[in-house]
Design an enzyme around this catalytic site. Structure first.
Site, PDB file in Angstrom:
ATOM      1  N   LYS A  63     -21.317 -18.599 -10.736  1.00 45.02           N
ATOM      2  CA  LYS A  63     -20.477 -18.445 -11.944  1.00 45.02           C
ATOM      3  C   LYS A  63     -19.076 -17.985 -11.537  1.00 45.02           C
ATOM      4  O   LYS A  63     -18.077 -18.418 -12.111  1.00 45.02           O
ATOM      5  CB  LYS A  63     -21.092 -17.412 -12.899  1.00 45.02           C
ATOM      6  CG  LYS A  63     -22.464 -17.800 -13.434  1.00 45.02           C
ATOM      7  CD  LYS A  63     -22.414 -18.354 -14.841  1.00 45.02           C
ATOM      8  CE  LYS A  63     -23.784 -18.893 -15.218  1.00 45.02           C
ATOM      9  NZ  LYS A  63     -23.857 -19.599 -16.461  1.00 45.02           N
ATOM     10  N   TYR A 118       0.863  -1.193   0.000  1.00 40.84           N
ATOM     11  CA  TYR A 118       0.000   0.000   0.000  1.00 40.84           C
ATOM     12  C   TYR A 118       0.895   1.237   0.000  1.00 40.84           C
ATOM     13  O   TYR A 118       1.977   1.218  -0.580  1.00 40.84           O
ATOM     14  CB  TYR A 118      -0.931  -0.108   1.234  1.00 40.84           C
ATOM     15  CG  TYR A 118      -2.061   0.880   1.236  1.00 40.84           C
ATOM     16  CD1 TYR A 118      -2.862   1.079   0.105  1.00 40.84           C
ATOM     17  CD2 TYR A 118      -2.329   1.638   2.369  1.00 40.84           C
ATOM     18  CE1 TYR A 118      -3.890   2.002   0.117  1.00 40.84           C
ATOM     19  CE2 TYR A 118      -3.366   2.556   2.391  1.00 40.84           C
ATOM     20  CZ  TYR A 118      -4.137   2.747   1.258  1.00 40.84           C
ATOM     21  OH  TYR A 118      -5.151   3.652   1.272  1.00 40.84           O
TER      22      TYR A 118
END
Ligand SMILES: NC(=O)C1=CN([C@@H]2O[C@H](COP(=O)(O)OP(=O)(O)OC[C@H]3O[C@@H](n4cnc5c(N)ncnc54)[C@H](O)[C@@H]3O)[C@@H](O)[C@H]2O)C=CC1
Ligand SMILES: CC(=O)C(=O)O
Ligand SMILES: [Mg+2]
Length: 441
Positions: A167, A112
């Site tokens: 999915k 980060y």
């Protein structure tokens, strides 16, 4: 045997005496239910505890089982009845996880701020580097507006989320792709197109899912035209690929030429029209379609297809029948012709149960559980992303269908969807064709 669609797990205690499990099984069988898995949870000195999975048609049939077990001899006890499908969905089925450990301040600063800023600046200077330093190229948005969730109809995007999560789970497990469900709070084609275009920079591809007809056609056509990443409406093309694969395999086993066969398509919505277009483009001469909607019939004609006025006529004259109407039981067993191939693909329940069609004389029959687009979409996107293809085109879809057919055992219509080699083969073939067409290698 007719397929039962309700699955429940019964926790049953029996005295540890031989024959008691048999009594329970007989009680379940006499009600006409099927037994799935039997798991022994505990064997004690005096009693045994088991989880027995049953498949039933209705709540009434489940209640009959409960009564039958409760009526067995003393000592046989039914403790719980649980819905494992529902339990499996508790908390949802997917999660976005970090691939990086962030356990020290050094790691935090690398993953980060401030470290990440250098990567941002690099991508700003050289946008292609996003492919290397982000997940974009391995992520596919799974977009629905909830208007045609399976055959359940327009139940809204939130009710459709379990399908989208399913999915996404399949993308991950079968092709290593991060599938991200996107639920749209609009059914207006222009708004859908605008929204998908606005989120597209974060994805390597777009899978449109369970978007109803007719607006699905415009949405897909426009997005294909206006985006330069692969876009595919799964209910159209994923389904058409798998259906073509099943028909190729059936004809191969029966020793007939698919291109000479007469194909009848019942239901000309998203799936049906795409199946007709796919079969016609593959070279099948006689493809006929029917639908209760005049508009759907006209659409097929616009694509150069031929229509038939009713289901009975198709059933009487066609060698291969494909149904995608969402209407369970629409095909009566009296309609089935000896030697026909019947693919009744509606989910969650087919137009005719395969067992009934076979009993009525069909040579091959399958429903949407086996002839399912799960065999197509993971490998199609894996191949398209690997090739850095800018679209999913007809040649890539045919390559996928032929790859699925090549993995199918003689006498079967489709392969096992959990066989990793099937998805690898589909990806390989799609990538090969995509590279030939787009990259010229
Ligand atoms: N097995 C698989 O992989 C897949 C199965 N499907 C199933 O196919 C079904 C349809 O899906 P979509 O094409 O997306 O829906 P859709 O709503 O776009 O199409 C359904 C079509 O069937 C027609 N229809 C309904 N009742 C009819 C009747 N009695 N006679 C003639 N036509 C009738 C409708 O007018 C409509 O054109 C659903 O049940 C879905 O689960 C869809 C995609 C993949
Ligand atoms: C499998 C699938 O996509 C459907 O039934 O809609
Ligand atoms: Mg679908």
């Amino acid at each position: 045997m007719i397929t039962k669609h309700m699955i429940r797990t019964l926790m049953i205690e029996t005295p540890t005496v031989p024959g008691n499990l048999g009594k329970v099984a007989t009680a379940i069988g006499l009600v006409g239910a099927d037994i799935g898995e039997v798991e022994t949870v505990k064997v004690g000195p005096t009693y045994t505890m088991r989880n027995i999975t049953v498949q039933v048609e209705t709540e009434e049939q489940l209640n009959e089982i409960i009564t039958a077990i409760e009526g067995l001899e003393k000592g046989i006890k039914l403790h719980t009845v649980s819905d494992e499908v529902l339990s499996a969905h508790e908390g949802g089925k997917i999660a976005m996880k970090s691939k990086m450990p962030i356990k020290s301040l050094a790691e935090l600063r690398r993953v980060y701020t401030p470290g990440v800023a250098d990567v941002c600046s690099l991508i700003e200077r050289e946008p292609d580097k996003a492919e290397i330093y982000t997940t974009i190229n391995n992520s596919v948005a799974i977009v629905t507006d909830g208007t045609a969730i399976l055959g359940l109809g327009n139940i809204g995007p939130v009710a459709g989320m379990p399908v989208m999560e399913g999915k996404a789970a399949l993308f991950d497990q079968l092709a290593g792709i991060s599938g991200v469900p996107i639920l749209l709070d609009t059914t207006d084609p222009e708004e859908i197109i605008r929204t998908v275009k606005n989120i597209a920079p974060g994805f390597g591809g777009i899978l449109l899912e369970d978007i109803g007809s007719p607006h699905c056609f415009e949405v897909e056509d426009r997005l294909k035209e206006e985006l330069n990443i692969p876009v595919m409406h799964d209910d159209q093309h994923g389904t058409a690929v798998v259906t073509l694969a099943a028909a190729i395999s059936a004809c191969k086993s029966a020793g007939i030429d698919l291109k000479e066969a007469k194909v009848g398509q019942i239901g000309l919505g998203a799936a049906g029209v795409a199946i007709c277009r796919m079969f016609m483009a593959y070279g099948v001469q006689a493809v006929y379609g029917t639908d209760k909607s005049e508009m759907a019939m006209n659409r097929l004609k616009e694509y150069g297809g031929q229509t038939s006025s009713n289901i009975e006529e198709l059933m009487e004259t066609c060698d291969i029948i494909i149904a995608t109407t969402g209407v369970p039981g629409l095909i009566k067993k009296e309609f089935v012709k000896e030697g026909q191939v019947i693919l009744a693909l509606s989910n969650p329940r087919p137009e005719i149960e395969p067992e009934v069609a076979l009993e009525a004389g069909a040579a091959y029959a399958a429903d949407g559980r086996s002839v399912n687009n799960v065999l197509g979409f993971p490998g199609i996107f894996r191949g398209a992303l690997n090739a850095k293809s800018k679209e999913v085109n007809h040649e890539m879809l045919v390559a996928a269908a032929e790859a699925i057919a090549s993995c199918t055992k003689h006498g079967d219509l489709v392969p096992d969807p959990l066989q990793p080699e099937v998805h690898e083969k589909v990806a390989e073939e799609v990538e090969r064709v995509a590279r030939r067409v787009y990259v010229g290698v």
